[in-house]
Design an enzyme around this catalytic site. Structure first.
Site, short mmCIF file in Angstrom:
data_model
loop_
_atom_site.label_atom_id
_atom_site.label_comp_id
_atom_site.label_asym_id
_atom_site.label_seq_id
_atom_site.Cartn_x
_atom_site.Cartn_y
_atom_site.Cartn_z
N ASN A 1 0.69 -1.35 0.07
CA ASN A 1 -0.03 -0.18 -0.12
C ASN A 1 0.96 1.17 -0.11
O ASN A 1 0.41 2.07 -0.83
CB ASN A 1 -0.83 -0.02 1.13
CG ASN A 1 -1.96 -1.07 1.16
OD1 ASN A 1 -2.45 -1.11 -0.17
ND2 ASN A 1 -2.35 -1.85 2.18
N ASP B 1 16.10 -10.10 2.11
CA ASP B 1 15.84 -9.58 3.62
C ASP B 1 16.83 -8.17 3.44
O ASP B 1 17.82 -8.00 3.16
CB ASP B 1 16.66 -10.72 4.61
CG ASP B 1 16.44 -10.14 6.06
OD1 ASP B 1 16.47 -8.90 6.08
OD2 ASP B 1 16.37 -11.21 6.93
N ASP C 1 8.63 0.38 7.59
CA ASP C 1 7.40 -0.03 8.15
C ASP C 1 7.38 -1.42 8.49
O ASP C 1 6.75 -2.21 7.93
CB ASP C 1 6.26 0.31 7.33
CG ASP C 1 4.90 0.26 7.74
OD1 ASP C 1 4.84 0.67 8.97
OD2 ASP C 1 4.02 -0.23 6.94
N CYS D 1 2.30 0.11 13.17
CA CYS D 1 0.90 0.10 13.68
C CYS D 1 0.98 -0.28 15.04
O CYS D 1 0.00 -1.38 15.30
CB CYS D 1 0.10 -0.47 12.56
SG CYS D 1 0.50 -2.38 12.24
C1 LIG Z 1 4.03 -4.05 8.43
S1 LIG Z 1 4.17 -5.01 7.05
C2 LIG Z 1 4.57 -3.64 5.82
C3 LIG Z 1 3.30 -3.20 5.40
C4 LIG Z 1 3.49 -2.16 4.05
N1 LIG Z 1 4.24 -1.09 4.50
C5 LIG Z 1 2.35 -1.69 3.47
O1 LIG Z 1 1.85 -0.59 3.69
O2 LIG Z 1 1.47 -2.40 2.53
C6 LIG Z 1 5.77 -5.65 7.31
C7 LIG Z 1 6.24 -6.35 5.88
O3 LIG Z 1 7.55 -6.34 6.07
C8 LIG Z 1 8.28 -7.72 5.82
N2 LIG Z 1 9.70 -7.58 6.48
C9 LIG Z 1 9.76 -7.80 7.62
N3 LIG Z 1 11.11 -7.73 8.02
C10 LIG Z 1 11.86 -7.56 6.67
C11 LIG Z 1 13.05 -7.60 6.30
N4 LIG Z 1 14.01 -7.70 7.02
N5 LIG Z 1 13.50 -7.46 4.87
C12 LIG Z 1 12.12 -7.49 4.10
N6 LIG Z 1 11.15 -7.62 4.42
C13 LIG Z 1 10.63 -7.59 5.85
C14 LIG Z 1 7.16 -8.47 6.56
O4 LIG Z 1 7.37 -9.82 5.85
C15 LIG Z 1 6.11 -7.76 6.11
O5 LIG Z 1 5.51 -8.31 4.90
#
Ligand SMILES: C[S@@+](CC[C@H](N)C(=O)[O-])C[C@H]1O[C@@H](n2cnc3c(N)ncnc32)[C@H](O)[C@@H]1O
Length: 467
Positions: A243, A294, A314, A365
């Site tokens: 988003n 990652d 985020d 959030c």
């Molecule tokens: C809170 S959600 C993000 C929502 C997104 N910003 C939106 O507005 O649609 C966090 C996302 O970050 C990913 N994530 C967490 N740690 C990560 C990392 N070290 N590297 C890449 N992605 C990561 C998770 O798998 C998840 O899909």
């Protein structure tokens, strides 16, 4: 063993007639105190097992869960040995918990099977809405949704106009033609506000990616980015489902239609897939480059993102702000919150390390200080010589909460959102790189501050001696 896997193991044994519920439960290597929770979850899930399996087959969810790799199934870093995996039984438990159960929230929602189930929520609900084969399950889900709609009825429906595909004026006119009365949000010009309960799911403009159903809180990080028009290349460190990524790409493209680009990282393959779908739907394939990796492990000098000057961070969080009006806040232990905070700190720190980085937005959030103001405090302690915390969204009334390790004036530079602002719980902060000369200034100031302190100490000593 976590509660979902434990309940899935019980469901598996009962469905394959290898055991009764109690025998299966007592054979599990879990703490005594967890047994009532696991028993209730397994027992209730079993009541809807056949219906859920049919829905999961029809929507492709079951195949997707069966196909995922062992390390993707769970947050593997948390487990020394991977828990037993019963895909069908796990899907039964997770779907029950999400669609019918008292919590209707899945913990660890960013990993493997949990993420797949959560992403399939709308399709599963539609299946039970239209199917006549499982009246009990359909009725249970309908009852829950009526309750939820009532709880949410005090929050407006927010719709973001995707300016890559249309304009706010055109979208407003199109909605007005359909009998809606959208109002443009006073702080976020691409966001439309509609009355609570307005149902736009399935609307042609939503299906075609002209409109995105996106909560006000979720739009804040991009909206709060200072001088966003100065940036052409950005990274989104934790992007799925996309988003904010698509909002960001659209915003950058307003001033840099040709050069705007966003590198969007997502480490969970299933979620990277849903991110790619969002990007395609938004018509942003030429602006967003999805990197399935990652973020913490990427090479900061890689030329694909070394030129980026803006980062949106985020990261995964407790999700404690994501509750409906009147709903209970999910419970997390201090250890769980600290683990989120450590990861959030690491993500922002990595974004700051990119060679051309100028502005880093950090959001969650979560409602917990430990994941919000305290993470900011830690970042300033480590990187305050190079990065300053700047005040964002001056017209937004709810500010960061005063906390132990961050001066009140700094807390007030951050922004919080809550039901009081007619949206969900959220936190946003912004770090801006000090210019080279400012860094020198800052270190000189610190040096002279040290000298002042030590010379005043000396004076004090002398003074004391004189006495
Ligand atoms: C809170 S959600 C993000 C929502 C997104 N910003 C939106 O507005 O649609 C966090 C996302 O970050 C990913 N994530 C967490 N740690 C990560 C990392 N070290 N590297 C890449 N992605 C990561 C998770 O798998 C998840 O899909």
């Amino acid at each position: 063993m976590n509660v979902y896997n434990a309940a899935a193991s019980v469901v598996e044994k009962v469905r394959s007639k290898h055991s009764g519920i109690r025998a299966a439960l007592y054979a599990l290597p879990i703490a005594h105190s967890l047994r009532p929770t696991v028993q209730a979850l397994a027992q209730e899930s079993l009541k809807h097992a056949e219906a859920i399996v049919s829905a999961a087959q029809a929507t492709g969810l079951l195949d997707a869960v069966k196909a995922i790799d062992a390390t993707e199934r769970v947050d593997s870093a948390r487990f020394k040995a991977l828990p037993a995996f019963f895909p069908e039984s796990l899907v039964i438990v997770l779907c029950y918990e999400l669609l019918i159960g008292p919590l209707r929230k899945l913990k660890g929602a960013h990993f493997g099977s949990v993420a797949l189930v959560r992403d399939a929520q709308t399709e599963l609900q539609m299946f039970f809405n239209t199917s006549k084969d499982y009246p009990k399950t359909s009725a249970a889900i309908a009852k829950v949704r009526t309750k939820e709609n009532k709880a949410n009825s005090s929050l407006p429906r927010y719709i973001r106009v995707n300016t890559l595909k249309s304009t706010v004026d055109k979208a407003v006119k199109a909605l007005q033609k359909n009998g809606f009365k959208p109002v443009v949000h006073p702080i976020i010009p691409e966001l439309l506000v509609l009355p609570p309960g307005t149902n736009l799911h399935g609307h042609a403009l939503v299906k075609s990616g002209v409109l995105f159903v996106q909560d006000l809180a979720s739009c804040l990080p991009v909206a709060a980015t200072p001088s966003i028009e100065q940036h052409k290349i950005a990274v989104d460190a934790c992007a799925a489902p996309g988003n904010k990524t698509t909002q960001l790409a659209a915003k950058l493209a307003l001033t840099h239609p040709k050069e705007a680009s966003v590198i969007a990282f997502e480490r969970v393959p299933a979620r990277a897939k849903s991110l790619k779908n969002t990007v395609t739907k938004a018509g942003a394939n030429d602006k967003i480059n999805v990197v399935e990796a990652d973020f913490l492990e990427m090479d900061r000098m890689d030329k694909r993102w070394a030129q980026a000057t803006l980062a949106i961070c985020d990261p995964s969080c407790s999700g404690s702000g994501n509750v409906s009006v009147g709903e209970d806040i999910p419970v997390h232990t201090t250890e769980e919150l600290q683990a989120f905070a450590d990861h959030q700190f690491a993500i922002v720190q990595k974004a700051m390390s990119l060679p051309n980085m100028q502005t880093v937005m950090y959001s969650t959030c979560s409602i917990h200080q430990i994941e919000n103001e305290e993470v900011v405090a830690r970042l300033l302690k480590e990187h305050g010589a190079e990065w300053s915390l700047v005040s964002i969204l001056p017209d937004w009334s709810e500010r960061g909460e005063t906390c132990k390790n961050l001066a009140e004036r700094l807390c007030k530079r951050c922004v919080r959102a809550s039901h009081a602002q007619k949206t969900h719980g959220f936190f946003v902060s912004c770090f801006v790189k000090r210019h080279a000369e400012n860094i020198v200034d800052a270190s000189l100031k610190r040096k002279s501050a040290c000298e002042v302190t030590s010379s005043s100490k000396k004076m004090k000593i002398k003074h004391t001696k004189k006495k």
